[in-house]
Write a protein that holds these residues in place. Sequence first.
Motif, PDB file in Angstrom:
ATOM      1  N   TYR F  32       0.783  -1.187  -0.126  1.00  0.00           N
ATOM      2  CA  TYR F  32      -0.100  -0.047   0.011  1.00  0.00           C
ATOM      3  C   TYR F  32       0.920   1.348  -0.062  1.00  0.00           C
ATOM      4  O   TYR F  32       1.953   1.269   0.550  1.00  0.00           O
ATOM      5  CB  TYR F  32      -0.824   0.211   1.387  1.00  0.00           C
ATOM      6  N   MET F  33       0.556   2.410  -0.564  1.00  0.00           N
ATOM      7  CA  MET F  33       0.897   3.627  -0.486  1.00  0.00           C
ATOM      8  C   MET F  33       0.277   4.321   0.585  1.00  0.00           C
ATOM      9  O   MET F  33      -1.111   3.970   0.417  1.00  0.00           O
ATOM     10  CB  MET F  33       0.801   4.409  -1.731  1.00  0.00           C
ATOM     11  N   VAL F  34       0.736   5.072   1.523  1.00  0.00           N
ATOM     12  CA  VAL F  34       0.069   5.413   2.619  1.00  0.00           C
ATOM     13  C   VAL F  34       0.489   6.864   2.912  1.00  0.00           C
ATOM     14  O   VAL F  34       1.415   7.469   2.493  1.00  0.00           O
ATOM     15  CB  VAL F  34       0.258   4.526   3.799  1.00  0.00           C
ATOM     16  N   TYR F  35      -0.686   7.576   3.579  1.00  0.00           N
ATOM     17  CA  TYR F  35      -0.219   8.876   4.170  1.00  0.00           C
ATOM     18  C   TYR F  35      -0.130   8.806   5.790  1.00  0.00           C
ATOM     19  O   TYR F  35      -0.597   8.065   6.243  1.00  0.00           O
ATOM     20  CB  TYR F  35      -1.643   9.618   4.059  1.00  0.00           C
ATOM     21  N   ASP F  39       5.626   6.092   4.003  1.00  0.00           N
ATOM     22  CA  ASP F  39       5.112   6.260   2.732  1.00  0.00           C
ATOM     23  C   ASP F  39       4.476   4.932   1.881  1.00  0.00           C
ATOM     24  O   ASP F  39       3.360   5.082   1.135  1.00  0.00           O
ATOM     25  CB  ASP F  39       6.213   6.876   1.877  1.00  0.00           C
TER      26      ASP F  39
ATOM     27  N   ILE H  73      -3.095   5.935   6.266  1.00  0.00           N
ATOM     28  CA  ILE H  73      -4.308   5.901   5.440  1.00  0.00           C
ATOM     29  C   ILE H  73      -3.774   5.512   4.076  1.00  0.00           C
ATOM     30  O   ILE H  73      -3.166   6.229   3.447  1.00  0.00           O
ATOM     31  CB  ILE H  73      -5.274   7.180   5.485  1.00  0.00           C
ATOM     32  N   VAL H  75      -3.658   5.279   0.068  1.00  0.00           N
ATOM     33  CA  VAL H  75      -3.920   6.256  -0.882  1.00  0.00           C
ATOM     34  C   VAL H  75      -5.176   5.242  -1.782  1.00  0.00           C
ATOM     35  O   VAL H  75      -4.956   4.290  -2.385  1.00  0.00           O
ATOM     36  CB  VAL H  75      -2.658   6.328  -1.801  1.00  0.00           C
TER      37      VAL H  75
END
Lengths: 75, 75, 75, 75, 75, 75, 75, 75
Positions: F32-35, F39, H73, H75
């Motif tokens: 997953y790419m995450v906030y 990252d 969270i 993306v």
Amino acid sequence: MITAFVLILATAGKERDALEKLKNMPEVKEAYMVYGEYDLLIRVETDSLKGLDDVIMGKIRKMPEIQLTSTLIAV
Amino acid sequence: MITAFVLILATAGKERDALEKLKNMPEVKEAYMVYGEYDLLIRVETDSLKGLDDVIMGKIRKMPEIQLTSTLIAV
Amino acid sequence: MITAFVLILATAGKERDALEKLKNMPEVKEAYMVYGEYDLLIRVETDSLKGLDDVIMGKIRKMPEIQLTSTLIAV
Amino acid sequence: MITAFVLILATAGKERDALEKLKNMPEVKEAYMVYGEYDLLIRVETDSLKGLDDVIMGKIRKMPEIQLTSTLIAV
Amino acid sequence: MITAFVLILATAGKERDALEKLKNMPEVKEAYMVYGEYDLLIRVETDSLKGLDDVIMGKIRKMPEIQLTSTLIAV
Amino acid sequence: MITAFVLILATAGKERDALEKLKNMPEVKEAYMVYGEYDLLIRVETDSLKGLDDVIMGKIRKMPEIQLTSTLIAV
Amino acid sequence: MITAFVLILATAGKERDALEKLKNMPEVKEAYMVYGEYDLLIRVETDSLKGLDDVIMGKIRKMPEIQLTSTLIAV
Amino acid sequence: MITAFVLILATAGKERDALEKLKNMPEVKEAYMVYGEYDLLIRVETDSLKGLDDVIMGKIRKMPEIQLTSTLIAV
């Protein structure tokens, strides 16, 4: 007068060079190489927040030997 | 005698090379590659704080495979 | 002589009390309340690493106003 | 065999008590009180990841003198 | 609407350039250079999480003046 | 079987490329790419700690798009 | 005028209460509950560093709902 | 749909209790006890950011076994 401490991560291997340069800056009143979660600790004194900006953003952070800074402004 | 542990972030992909070099240093008594918030953990022993400086600042932090160190000095 | 800087997270709301107590300790040569990632910064001087232990582990970290310390020992 | 280093933030003022208890645990092969971003560093050895769980989650983290742990598992 | 704050570590010495570029982006509603554990703080507003992705991953993180970002999404 | 989560700081601007490469690795079961403070987040499964070493140290950390990893090994 | 952003870790479960109290303080110009490495982010404006001290050290950090603050002072 | 990972520091010694409670929440799709810089890692799925708020702020952070959370969270 504004007193600030700047905690510095130096480029690995360049901490001595950074220390020498910092010691030659008139606004830097103390400068130490340290063991722990940072590499260098300095005390800066300026007349105003604007002056602090000139020193930290304008000079210190432009030094190639410095990677990261965290500034603690004295209350 | 001074005992210090150095927690190391290696340049990504270079942790094995760093480990080999560290293991060859006489002051490095233990050296491990680890999973977690750091990449390498070593135990250094020297005769004095000055000797620790020679090893950590003078040698280890000058290795191109090393990005960041956090030193824990044993009480 | 050993010089160490101690970065301190105080119990929220108790930083002034902590500052007063720290200023009264003879080994604490400077003490500041600061804005940034820590709440207090002090400079400690002792004759030996053993003396540093007595001050930081034996006194400062026993103060109820203090939550966490990170010690930077000057090279 | 699994080797793990556990970096520990002790309850401020309780680091000596924690150290004594840790030194009495058979799986704890080394235990140091340290200056820096953590308060204690120990080396744990167990036969399996399950055994590590029993020691770290089942015993060490249940000690009231310990606030936070960060485990580094040796590769 | 999504509101997010982005805490930014700029490449040391490039924080002013980064600030200028960020101020020119329509989704960036506020932008500050700051002292403390980060160098820049901005407020971003977009219509959706997808739009936030376009701004933060697609534009801001591609700027050479930016080293690291930590995004706080408003509840 | 060993399950590990790897929290990744990607080179700013290269997080999409890193994500694509990671998704193509058989040991990477989720990516997953995450906030937030990292990252990318991935879940890796291997037969042994040795296999985890081959994937994380031998492949993932050698990717030029990756700056820093913090591995969480499931109990 | 001094502008500061305060990143706040609230006591888990008390972040809504903290938010309500903060919103009622005249020096707090913006207040958000956020996802990420902090729980709340506020913008404070005061006439002077002394005024900032009154707000952050004198009021905000004394709130029982607040565990830790990291202040970013705008340049 | 919103997917979020929550990195959790549990109250030391209470991580198993926290894990059991989290596994019983319908929005928590995966839950792991981990070694490393956090103690627990969970994956949460909700229909909206508002739903995420209900789960993380309204339920998870109110659990006495949880000290600190950092939400990533997807993306």
